[in-house]
Scaffold this active site. Structure first.
Site, PDB file in Angstrom:
ATOM      1  N   SER A 162       0.801  -1.230   0.000  1.00 53.31           N
ATOM      2  CA  SER A 162       0.000   0.000   0.000  1.00 53.31           C
ATOM      3  C   SER A 162       0.830   1.275   0.000  1.00 53.31           C
ATOM      4  O   SER A 162       0.263   2.365  -0.163  1.00 53.31           O
ATOM      5  CB  SER A 162      -0.966   0.006   1.182  1.00 53.31           C
ATOM      6  OG  SER A 162      -2.058  -0.848   0.907  1.00 53.31           O
ATOM      7  N   TYR A 189     -10.030   4.420   5.938  1.00 50.99           N
ATOM      8  CA  TYR A 189      -9.136   3.864   4.918  1.00 50.99           C
ATOM      9  C   TYR A 189      -9.872   2.849   4.054  1.00 50.99           C
ATOM     10  O   TYR A 189     -10.552   1.966   4.563  1.00 50.99           O
ATOM     11  CB  TYR A 189      -7.960   3.190   5.619  1.00 50.99           C
ATOM     12  CG  TYR A 189      -6.852   2.719   4.715  1.00 50.99           C
ATOM     13  CD1 TYR A 189      -5.753   3.524   4.448  1.00 50.99           C
ATOM     14  CD2 TYR A 189      -6.886   1.453   4.144  1.00 50.99           C
ATOM     15  CE1 TYR A 189      -4.713   3.092   3.638  1.00 50.99           C
ATOM     16  CE2 TYR A 189      -5.862   1.011   3.330  1.00 50.99           C
ATOM     17  CZ  TYR A 189      -4.779   1.825   3.075  1.00 50.99           C
ATOM     18  OH  TYR A 189      -3.758   1.394   2.272  1.00 50.99           O
ATOM     19  N   SER A 190      -9.716   3.003   2.744  1.00 53.33           N
ATOM     20  CA  SER A 190     -10.385   2.080   1.823  1.00 53.33           C
ATOM     21  C   SER A 190      -9.562   1.915   0.559  1.00 53.33           C
ATOM     22  O   SER A 190      -9.271   2.890  -0.140  1.00 53.33           O
ATOM     23  CB  SER A 190     -11.788   2.597   1.467  1.00 53.33           C
ATOM     24  OG  SER A 190     -12.375   1.788   0.474  1.00 53.33           O
ATOM     25  N   ASN A 191      -9.192   0.684   0.269  1.00 56.28           N
ATOM     26  CA  ASN A 191      -8.446   0.403  -0.958  1.00 56.28           C
ATOM     27  C   ASN A 191      -9.260   0.710  -2.204  1.00 56.28           C
ATOM     28  O   ASN A 191      -8.701   0.971  -3.272  1.00 56.28           O
ATOM     29  CB  ASN A 191      -7.994  -1.053  -0.977  1.00 56.28           C
ATOM     30  CG  ASN A 191      -6.831  -1.306  -0.039  1.00 56.28           C
ATOM     31  OD1 ASN A 191      -5.753  -0.752  -0.196  1.00 56.28           O
ATOM     32  ND2 ASN A 191      -7.050  -2.137   0.963  1.00 56.28           N
TER      33      ASN A 191
END
Length: 250
Positions: A88, A180-182
Protein backbone atom coordinates in the site's frame (compact mmCIF):
# COMPACT_ATOMS: atom_id res chain seq x y z
CA UNK A 1 -7.94 -11.04 6.92
CA UNK A 2 -4.64 -12.80 7.41
CA UNK A 3 -1.94 -10.28 8.10
CA UNK A 4 0.22 -9.99 5.02
CA UNK A 5 3.93 -9.88 5.51
CA UNK A 6 6.89 -9.39 3.26
CA UNK A 7 10.47 -9.46 4.42
CA UNK A 8 10.27 -5.97 5.82
CA UNK A 9 11.84 -3.08 3.96
CA UNK A 10 12.55 -0.17 6.26
CA UNK A 11 13.36 3.23 4.85
CA UNK A 12 13.83 6.14 7.21
CA UNK A 13 13.52 9.66 5.80
CA UNK A 14 14.36 13.08 7.20
CA UNK A 15 16.01 14.03 10.44
CA UNK A 16 16.82 11.23 12.85
CA UNK A 17 16.36 11.90 16.53
CA UNK A 18 19.55 10.62 18.05
CA UNK A 19 17.71 10.07 21.31
CA UNK A 20 15.98 7.14 19.64
CA UNK A 21 19.22 5.37 18.93
CA UNK A 22 21.53 6.56 21.70
CA UNK A 23 22.26 4.26 24.58
CA UNK A 24 23.70 5.60 27.79
CA UNK A 25 26.08 2.68 28.10
CA UNK A 26 27.46 3.20 24.56
CA UNK A 27 28.27 6.92 24.31
CA UNK A 28 31.47 6.37 22.34
CA UNK A 29 30.02 4.28 19.52
CA UNK A 30 29.66 5.84 16.07
CA UNK A 31 26.16 6.59 14.82
CA UNK A 32 26.34 3.70 12.32
CA UNK A 33 27.15 1.26 15.12
CA UNK A 34 24.35 2.54 17.33
CA UNK A 35 21.84 2.27 14.48
CA UNK A 36 23.10 -1.20 13.63
CA UNK A 37 22.56 -2.37 17.20
CA UNK A 38 19.10 -0.83 17.24
CA UNK A 39 18.06 -2.75 14.12
CA UNK A 40 19.57 -5.97 15.50
CA UNK A 41 17.12 -5.69 18.41
CA UNK A 42 14.35 -6.29 15.86
CA UNK A 43 16.16 -8.60 13.43
CA UNK A 44 18.66 -10.54 15.59
CA UNK A 45 18.66 -13.78 13.58
CA UNK A 46 20.62 -14.25 10.37
CA UNK A 47 18.40 -17.22 9.43
CA UNK A 48 14.94 -15.65 9.86
CA UNK A 49 13.02 -13.03 7.85
CA UNK A 50 14.87 -9.76 7.77
CA UNK A 51 14.98 -6.25 6.39
CA UNK A 52 16.94 -3.86 4.23
CA UNK A 53 17.66 -0.65 6.12
CA UNK A 54 18.72 2.73 4.78
CA UNK A 55 19.23 5.70 7.09
CA UNK A 56 20.10 9.07 5.56
CA UNK A 57 21.37 12.14 7.42
CA UNK A 58 21.74 15.39 5.48
CA UNK A 59 21.40 13.50 2.23
CA UNK A 60 24.17 11.03 3.02
CA UNK A 61 23.78 7.35 4.01
CA UNK A 62 24.94 6.55 7.54
CA UNK A 63 23.59 2.99 7.51
CA UNK A 64 22.92 0.85 4.46
CA UNK A 65 22.71 -2.81 5.34
CA UNK A 66 20.73 -6.03 4.96
CA UNK A 67 19.61 -8.15 7.91
CA UNK A 68 18.30 -11.72 7.95
CA UNK A 69 16.83 -13.67 5.05
CA UNK A 70 14.96 -12.58 1.92
CA UNK A 71 14.11 -16.17 0.95
CA UNK A 72 14.26 -18.62 3.84
CA UNK A 73 13.81 -21.76 1.73
CA UNK A 74 16.63 -20.93 -0.67
CA UNK A 75 18.83 -19.36 1.96
CA UNK A 76 19.01 -15.98 0.20
CA UNK A 77 20.19 -13.23 2.52
CA UNK A 78 18.84 -9.69 2.45
CA UNK A 79 21.22 -7.27 0.77
CA UNK A 80 20.96 -3.45 0.77
CA UNK A 81 19.88 -3.44 -2.88
CA UNK A 82 17.17 -6.07 -2.43
CA UNK A 83 13.84 -5.33 -4.15
CA UNK A 84 10.67 -5.48 -2.03
CA UNK A 85 6.99 -5.28 -2.81
CA UNK A 86 5.82 -2.14 -1.05
CA UNK A 87 2.11 -2.98 -1.09
CA UNK A 88 0.00 0.00 0.00
CA UNK A 89 2.97 2.38 -0.02
CA UNK A 90 2.14 2.29 -3.74
CA UNK A 91 -0.68 4.68 -2.86
CA UNK A 92 1.88 7.46 -2.48
CA UNK A 93 2.91 6.97 -6.10
CA UNK A 94 -0.74 6.93 -7.18
CA UNK A 95 -1.36 10.19 -5.31
CA UNK A 96 1.68 11.82 -6.95
CA UNK A 97 0.49 10.71 -10.39
CA UNK A 98 -2.96 12.20 -9.75
CA UNK A 99 -1.50 15.47 -8.46
CA UNK A 100 0.71 15.68 -11.54
CA UNK A 101 -2.49 15.59 -13.60
CA UNK A 102 -4.01 18.27 -11.35
CA UNK A 103 -0.92 20.43 -11.79
CA UNK A 104 -1.13 19.97 -15.57
CA UNK A 105 -4.75 21.17 -15.51
CA UNK A 106 -6.12 17.85 -16.74
CA UNK A 107 -7.91 16.96 -13.50
CA UNK A 108 -9.43 18.98 -10.67
CA UNK A 109 -9.56 17.83 -7.06
CA UNK A 110 -13.23 18.82 -7.01
CA UNK A 111 -14.10 16.68 -10.04
CA UNK A 112 -16.45 13.79 -9.31
CA UNK A 113 -14.95 10.37 -10.03
CA UNK A 114 -18.05 9.67 -12.15
CA UNK A 115 -16.57 12.07 -14.72
CA UNK A 116 -13.76 9.60 -15.36
CA UNK A 117 -15.25 6.26 -14.30
CA UNK A 118 -18.96 6.60 -15.15
CA UNK A 119 -19.43 2.84 -15.02
CA UNK A 120 -18.84 2.80 -11.26
CA UNK A 121 -21.94 3.25 -9.10
CA UNK A 122 -21.44 6.05 -6.54
CA UNK A 123 -24.89 5.42 -5.02
CA UNK A 124 -26.11 8.77 -6.30
CA UNK A 125 -23.52 10.66 -4.25
CA UNK A 126 -20.83 13.07 -5.46
CA UNK A 127 -17.46 11.52 -4.61
CA UNK A 128 -14.63 13.84 -5.55
CA UNK A 129 -11.03 13.09 -6.46
CA UNK A 130 -10.04 14.71 -3.16
CA UNK A 131 -12.39 12.37 -1.28
CA UNK A 132 -10.62 9.39 -2.86
CA UNK A 133 -7.13 10.73 -2.17
CA UNK A 134 -7.90 11.44 1.48
CA UNK A 135 -10.00 8.34 2.24
CA UNK A 136 -13.11 10.39 2.92
CA UNK A 137 -15.33 8.86 0.22
CA UNK A 138 -17.37 6.53 2.41
CA UNK A 139 -16.81 3.67 -0.05
CA UNK A 140 -16.59 0.22 1.49
CA UNK A 141 -13.07 -1.23 1.47
CA UNK A 142 -13.07 -3.96 -1.16
CA UNK A 143 -10.25 -5.90 0.50
CA UNK A 144 -12.36 -6.15 3.67
CA UNK A 145 -14.94 -8.32 1.90
CA UNK A 146 -15.30 -11.72 3.57
CA UNK A 147 -14.49 -13.59 0.36
CA UNK A 148 -11.78 -11.28 -0.97
CA UNK A 149 -8.83 -13.49 0.01
CA UNK A 150 -10.36 -16.44 -1.83
CA UNK A 151 -10.23 -14.46 -5.08
CA UNK A 152 -6.71 -13.00 -4.96
CA UNK A 153 -5.30 -15.43 -7.52
CA UNK A 154 -7.83 -14.35 -10.17
CA UNK A 155 -6.98 -11.82 -12.87
CA UNK A 156 -9.44 -8.91 -12.71
CA UNK A 157 -9.89 -5.71 -14.62
CA UNK A 158 -9.80 -2.70 -12.25
CA UNK A 159 -13.51 -2.03 -12.70
CA UNK A 160 -14.24 -5.65 -11.81
CA UNK A 161 -12.36 -5.23 -8.54
CA UNK A 162 -14.17 -1.99 -7.74
CA UNK A 163 -17.52 -3.57 -8.58
CA UNK A 164 -16.99 -6.33 -6.02
CA UNK A 165 -18.58 -3.86 -3.58
CA UNK A 166 -21.59 -3.25 -5.86
CA UNK A 167 -24.69 -2.93 -3.74
CA UNK A 168 -22.77 -1.99 -0.61
CA UNK A 169 -24.14 1.28 0.83
CA UNK A 170 -21.75 4.12 1.57
CA UNK A 171 -20.47 3.94 5.13
CA UNK A 172 -20.88 7.69 5.57
CA UNK A 173 -21.58 10.88 3.62
CA UNK A 174 -18.60 11.73 1.37
CA UNK A 175 -16.32 14.23 3.05
CA UNK A 176 -17.79 13.80 6.52
CA UNK A 177 -15.42 11.17 7.92
CA UNK A 178 -12.10 9.41 7.34
CA UNK A 179 -11.88 5.66 6.81
CA UNK A 180 -9.14 3.86 4.92
CA UNK A 181 -10.38 2.08 1.82
CA UNK A 182 -8.45 0.40 -0.96
CA UNK A 183 -11.45 0.98 -3.22
CA UNK A 184 -10.51 4.67 -3.34
CA UNK A 185 -7.13 4.01 -4.90
CA UNK A 186 -8.38 1.42 -7.35
CA UNK A 187 -10.63 4.15 -8.73
CA UNK A 188 -7.75 6.65 -8.79
CA UNK A 189 -5.69 4.16 -10.78
CA UNK A 190 -8.55 3.97 -13.29
CA UNK A 191 -8.66 7.77 -13.46
CA UNK A 192 -4.93 7.85 -14.27
CA UNK A 193 -5.39 5.36 -17.08
CA UNK A 194 -8.40 7.21 -18.50
CA UNK A 195 -6.74 10.65 -18.53
CA UNK A 196 -3.25 9.60 -19.66
CA UNK A 197 -4.24 6.89 -22.13
CA UNK A 198 -1.55 4.70 -20.54
CA UNK A 199 -1.73 1.72 -18.24
CA UNK A 200 -0.97 2.42 -14.60
CA UNK A 201 2.39 0.66 -14.99
CA UNK A 202 3.32 2.69 -18.08
CA UNK A 203 2.41 5.95 -16.41
CA UNK A 204 4.40 5.09 -13.29
CA UNK A 205 7.45 4.45 -15.45
CA UNK A 206 7.13 7.52 -17.70
CA UNK A 207 5.93 10.18 -15.25
CA UNK A 208 7.66 9.20 -12.00
CA UNK A 209 10.25 6.43 -12.10
CA UNK A 210 12.17 7.38 -15.24
CA UNK A 211 12.36 11.15 -14.58
CA UNK A 212 13.65 10.48 -11.06
CA UNK A 213 16.07 7.73 -12.06
CA UNK A 214 14.25 5.11 -9.97
CA UNK A 215 15.64 2.17 -11.94
CA UNK A 216 14.43 -0.45 -9.45
CA UNK A 217 10.93 0.96 -8.99
CA UNK A 218 8.29 -0.66 -11.16
CA UNK A 219 4.84 -2.19 -11.13
CA UNK A 220 5.19 -5.68 -9.66
CA UNK A 221 4.46 -8.88 -11.58
CA UNK A 222 5.06 -12.46 -10.51
CA UNK A 223 6.50 -13.27 -13.92
CA UNK A 224 9.13 -10.54 -13.55
CA UNK A 225 10.63 -11.52 -10.21
CA UNK A 226 14.41 -11.83 -10.04
CA UNK A 227 16.94 -13.16 -7.54
CA UNK A 228 17.07 -9.66 -6.06
CA UNK A 229 13.40 -9.79 -5.04
CA UNK A 230 12.61 -10.58 -1.43
CA UNK A 231 9.93 -13.25 -1.15
CA UNK A 232 6.62 -12.61 0.58
CA UNK A 233 5.36 -14.47 3.64
CA UNK A 234 2.10 -14.84 5.53
CA UNK A 235 1.98 -14.90 9.30
CA UNK A 236 -0.35 -17.62 10.52
CA UNK A 237 -2.40 -17.35 13.71
CA UNK A 238 0.26 -19.46 15.43
CA UNK A 239 2.84 -16.78 14.63
CA UNK A 240 4.69 -18.98 12.15
CA UNK A 241 5.65 -17.39 8.82
CA UNK A 242 4.96 -19.36 5.66
CA UNK A 243 5.49 -18.48 1.97
CA UNK A 244 2.68 -16.26 0.72
CA UNK A 245 0.41 -17.81 -1.85
CA UNK A 246 0.43 -16.26 -5.35
CA UNK A 247 -1.55 -13.05 -5.72
CA UNK A 248 -2.64 -11.55 -9.01
CA UNK A 249 -1.23 -8.07 -9.34
CA UNK A 250 -4.27 -7.07 -11.39
Amino acid sequence: MIQRMVSAAIVLFGIISLSLVSRAEEPTLALEQRLDRLVLDYYPSATELGAAVLVMVDGKPVLRKGYGMADVKKGVKVTPDMIFRIASITKQFTAVAVLQLVQAGKVSLTDPISKYVPEFDTRGKTITIENLLTHTSGLFNVTALDDFDSQITRDFKPIEVANLIAGKPLEFEPGSQFKYSNTNYILLGMLIEKVTGRTYAENLEKSIAKPLGLTDTRYSRDDALTTRHARGYDQESSGQCVPMKPMSMT
